[in-house]
Motif scaffolding. Sequence first.
Motif, PDB file in Angstrom:
ATOM      1  N   ALA A 140       0.830  -1.198   0.000  1.00 21.54           N
ATOM      2  CA  ALA A 140       0.000   0.000   0.000  1.00 21.54           C
ATOM      3  C   ALA A 140       0.869   1.254   0.000  1.00 21.54           C
ATOM      4  N   ARG A 141       1.916   1.239   0.767  1.00 26.05           N
ATOM      5  CA  ARG A 141       2.833   2.385   0.813  1.00 26.05           C
ATOM      6  C   ARG A 141       3.451   2.622  -0.562  1.00 26.05           C
ATOM      7  N   GLU A 142       3.865   1.542  -1.226  1.00 26.61           N
ATOM      8  CA  GLU A 142       4.441   1.679  -2.564  1.00 26.61           C
ATOM      9  C   GLU A 142       3.434   2.279  -3.534  1.00 26.61           C
ATOM     10  N   LEU A 143       2.178   1.847  -3.457  1.00 21.40           N
ATOM     11  CA  LEU A 143       1.147   2.369  -4.348  1.00 21.40           C
ATOM     12  C   LEU A 143       0.845   3.841  -4.039  1.00 21.40           C
ATOM     13  N   LEU A 144       0.858   4.203  -2.769  1.00 22.04           N
ATOM     14  CA  LEU A 144       0.608   5.588  -2.383  1.00 22.04           C
ATOM     15  C   LEU A 144       1.656   6.521  -2.965  1.00 22.04           C
ATOM     16  N   LEU A 145       2.909   6.066  -2.963  1.00 21.55           N
ATOM     17  CA  LEU A 145       4.010   6.920  -3.393  1.00 21.55           C
ATOM     18  C   LEU A 145       4.356   6.725  -4.864  1.00 21.55           C
ATOM     19  N   GLY A 146       3.614   5.860  -5.536  1.00 18.35           N
ATOM     20  CA  GLY A 146       3.907   5.572  -6.938  1.00 18.35           C
ATOM     21  C   GLY A 146       3.382   6.639  -7.880  1.00 18.35           C
ATOM     22  N   GLN A 147       3.521   6.365  -9.159  1.00 25.94           N
ATOM     23  CA  GLN A 147       3.167   7.335 -10.200  1.00 25.94           C
ATOM     24  C   GLN A 147       1.755   7.147 -10.747  1.00 25.94           C
ATOM     25  N   HIS A 148       1.017   6.185 -10.180  1.00 16.56           N
ATOM     26  CA  HIS A 148      -0.305   5.888 -10.747  1.00 16.56           C
ATOM     27  C   HIS A 148      -1.406   6.788 -10.192  1.00 16.56           C
ATOM     28  N   HIS A 149      -1.132   7.492  -9.087  1.00 10.15           N
ATOM     29  CA  HIS A 149      -2.099   8.420  -8.485  1.00 10.15           C
ATOM     30  C   HIS A 149      -3.440   7.735  -8.202  1.00 10.15           C
ATOM     31  N   LEU A 150      -3.373   6.562  -7.611  1.00 10.24           N
ATOM     32  CA  LEU A 150      -4.580   5.827  -7.267  1.00 10.24           C
ATOM     33  C   LEU A 150      -5.293   6.484  -6.089  1.00 10.24           C
ATOM     34  N   SER A 151      -6.593   6.331  -6.049  1.00 10.58           N
ATOM     35  CA  SER A 151      -7.354   6.826  -4.907  1.00 10.58           C
ATOM     36  C   SER A 151      -7.141   5.890  -3.716  1.00 10.58           C
ATOM     37  N   ILE A 152      -7.522   6.350  -2.520  1.00 10.16           N
ATOM     38  CA  ILE A 152      -7.379   5.520  -1.330  1.00 10.16           C
ATOM     39  C   ILE A 152      -8.248   4.268  -1.462  1.00 10.16           C
TER      40      ILE A 152
ATOM     41  N   PHE B 145      -3.448   1.292   8.200  1.00 11.01           N
ATOM     42  CA  PHE B 145      -2.298   2.035   7.693  1.00 11.01           C
ATOM     43  C   PHE B 145      -1.803   3.020   8.749  1.00 11.01           C
ATOM     44  N   ARG B 146      -2.728   3.708   9.410  1.00  9.61           N
ATOM     45  CA  ARG B 146      -2.336   4.662  10.451  1.00  9.61           C
ATOM     46  C   ARG B 146      -1.623   3.957  11.602  1.00  9.61           C
ATOM     47  N   LYS B 147      -2.121   2.770  11.987  1.00  9.75           N
ATOM     48  CA  LYS B 147      -1.465   2.000  13.047  1.00  9.75           C
ATOM     49  C   LYS B 147      -0.038   1.635  12.663  1.00  9.75           C
ATOM     50  N   THR B 148       0.157   1.348  11.386  1.00  7.82           N
ATOM     51  CA  THR B 148       1.476   0.903  10.916  1.00  7.82           C
ATOM     52  C   THR B 148       2.448   2.058  10.746  1.00  7.82           C
ATOM     53  N   TYR B 149       2.012   3.147  10.118  1.00 10.41           N
ATOM     54  CA  TYR B 149       2.918   4.229   9.748  1.00 10.41           C
ATOM     55  C   TYR B 149       2.696   5.528  10.517  1.00 10.41           C
ATOM     56  N   GLY B 150       1.664   5.576  11.375  1.00 10.38           N
ATOM     57  CA  GLY B 150       1.463   6.759  12.198  1.00 10.38           C
ATOM     58  C   GLY B 150       0.687   7.873  11.533  1.00 10.38           C
ATOM     59  N   LEU B 151       0.323   7.698  10.268  1.00  8.77           N
ATOM     60  CA  LEU B 151      -0.444   8.701   9.523  1.00  8.77           C
ATOM     61  C   LEU B 151      -1.501   8.012   8.677  1.00  8.77           C
ATOM     62  N   ALA B 152      -2.602   8.729   8.432  1.00 10.33           N
ATOM     63  CA  ALA B 152      -3.587   8.214   7.490  1.00 10.33           C
ATOM     64  C   ALA B 152      -2.971   8.189   6.101  1.00 10.33           C
ATOM     65  N   PRO B 153      -3.449   7.317   5.205  1.00 10.70           N
ATOM     66  CA  PRO B 153      -2.854   7.224   3.862  1.00 10.70           C
ATOM     67  C   PRO B 153      -2.768   8.562   3.141  1.00 10.70           C
ATOM     68  N   SER B 154      -3.826   9.343   3.166  1.00 13.90           N
ATOM     69  CA  SER B 154      -3.814  10.633   2.473  1.00 13.90           C
ATOM     70  C   SER B 154      -2.786  11.586   3.081  1.00 13.90           C
ATOM     71  N   GLU B 155      -2.662  11.565   4.418  1.00 11.46           N
ATOM     72  CA  GLU B 155      -1.665  12.414   5.084  1.00 11.46           C
ATOM     73  C   GLU B 155      -0.254  11.951   4.734  1.00 11.46           C
ATOM     74  N   TYR B 156      -0.066  10.633   4.678  1.00 12.37           N
ATOM     75  CA  TYR B 156       1.250  10.081   4.361  1.00 12.37           C
ATOM     76  C   TYR B 156       1.674  10.510   2.960  1.00 12.37           C
ATOM     77  N   ARG B 157       0.748  10.411   2.009  1.00  8.99           N
ATOM     78  CA  ARG B 157       1.040  10.815   0.628  1.00  8.99           C
ATOM     79  C   ARG B 157       1.350  12.309   0.555  1.00  8.99           C
ATOM     80  N   LEU B 158       0.556  13.132   1.263  1.00  6.38           N
ATOM     81  CA  LEU B 158       0.757  14.581   1.249  1.00  6.38           C
ATOM     82  C   LEU B 158       2.115  14.949   1.829  1.00  6.38           C
ATOM     83  N   ARG B 159       2.487  14.328   2.947  1.00  3.85           N
ATOM     84  CA  ARG B 159       3.792  14.604   3.561  1.00  3.85           C
ATOM     85  C   ARG B 159       4.929  14.258   2.603  1.00  3.85           C
ATOM     86  N   HIS B 160       4.763  13.141   1.922  1.00  7.50           N
ATOM     87  CA  HIS B 160       5.798  12.717   0.982  1.00  7.50           C
ATOM     88  C   HIS B 160       5.938  13.726  -0.152  1.00  7.50           C
TER      89      HIS B 160
END
Length: 300
Positions: free
Chosen positions: A238-250, A269-284
Motif C-alpha cells: 500500500a505504501r508503494e502504491l501511495l508513493l507511486g506514479q499511478h495516483h490511485l485513490s485511497i 495504515f495509520r497503526k502501521t505508519y502513524g499517519l492516514a494514507p492521504s496524510e502520508y502521501r501529502l507529507r511525501h
Amino acid sequence: MADHYKISTKSNSLPAHGELSVLFAGEGKPFPNHQIGPSVHNYYLVHTVLSGRGVFEIDGLRYECSRGDTFFIFPDVLFSYTADAQEPWSYRWVAFKGHMAESLLLTMGITPLNPVIHSDNLRPLRELYRRMKDTLETAPYPELADLEASGLLRILLKEYGVCNAGKLAFNSLTIVPDIERQIKQAVRWLSFQYAQQISIEDLSRKLGYHRTHLSKMFKQVTGVSPMQFLLKVRMERARELLLGQHHLSIDQIASSVGYLDALYFSKQFRKTYGLAPSEYRLRHRQSLQAQQQEKGQSHL
C-alpha cells in the motif's frame, strides 16, 4: 570522504516500486574506529567483509565480524557498526527494498536474530557486488539498470542462502518436518495473494492443518503470526502504491491490497505508519517539493 581511506558508491537513479529493487551499491575501507549509528534505516543494507575486522550491533546483540562475514541491517531495527582500531575492515555493500525482501531473507533463515552469515569463498560474492555497482554506474539505459541490478541481487541472495545452508528456515532436505515446508508454501502464498480475501481458516484448510497448530508453527518459524505477516505485506505494498506514479485513490489502493473497506484499511495504515494514507502521501509530496526547491536554490 575524510573518514575513509577509500570509498565508492553508486545509486540507482530509477529504483522500481515492486518485489525487489537495488537502491545503491558500493565498497569502502574506513579509518580505525569509524562508526555508523546507532541508527535506523527504512531499507535493507548488507555488508560483506573482505578484510580486517569490526563489530556489528543490532537490536541489542553484538557480533564480531571479519573476512568472509556478511551482516544484514533490517528496516526499522536499531543498529550500529564500528571498524576495528588495529585492523579496520574493508567491505562491499548493497541496499535494497521491495515487498518480497523480507520473505526472501526469511526463506534463507536471515532475520534480526540471525543477521550474520559466513562464506569461505568470497569470489562469487565479490564479483556480484562489483557487477551490481558497475551496472548502476555505466548502464547506457538508466531505466533498465534497475532490472539488471535486481537480477544480480537475486543471484547474490541465492549465494547468501548457500552460505547459510545450515540455518535455512525452510531447508529442502527430507529431514525437515513437513510442517516447515508447508509454512514456506504459506509464506509464498500470502506474499503473492495478499490482494485476495484471506483468512487464517482458508489458509489452514488449504494446508490441511488446524488453525491453532498452523498459527503456532508459523510464528515459531517466522516470528510473527500469519495475519501479522499478511498485514506487513499489505501495508508495504500500500505504501508503494501511495508513493507511486499511478495516483490511485485511497479506495483503489485499499482494494489493491485486499481491503473491501477503505476506512478499515486507513485505520490499519495509520497503526502501521502513524499517519492516514492521504496524510502520508501529502507529507511525501511536500518533502519532495521542499527538496526540489532546495536544489533549485542551490543552483542560483
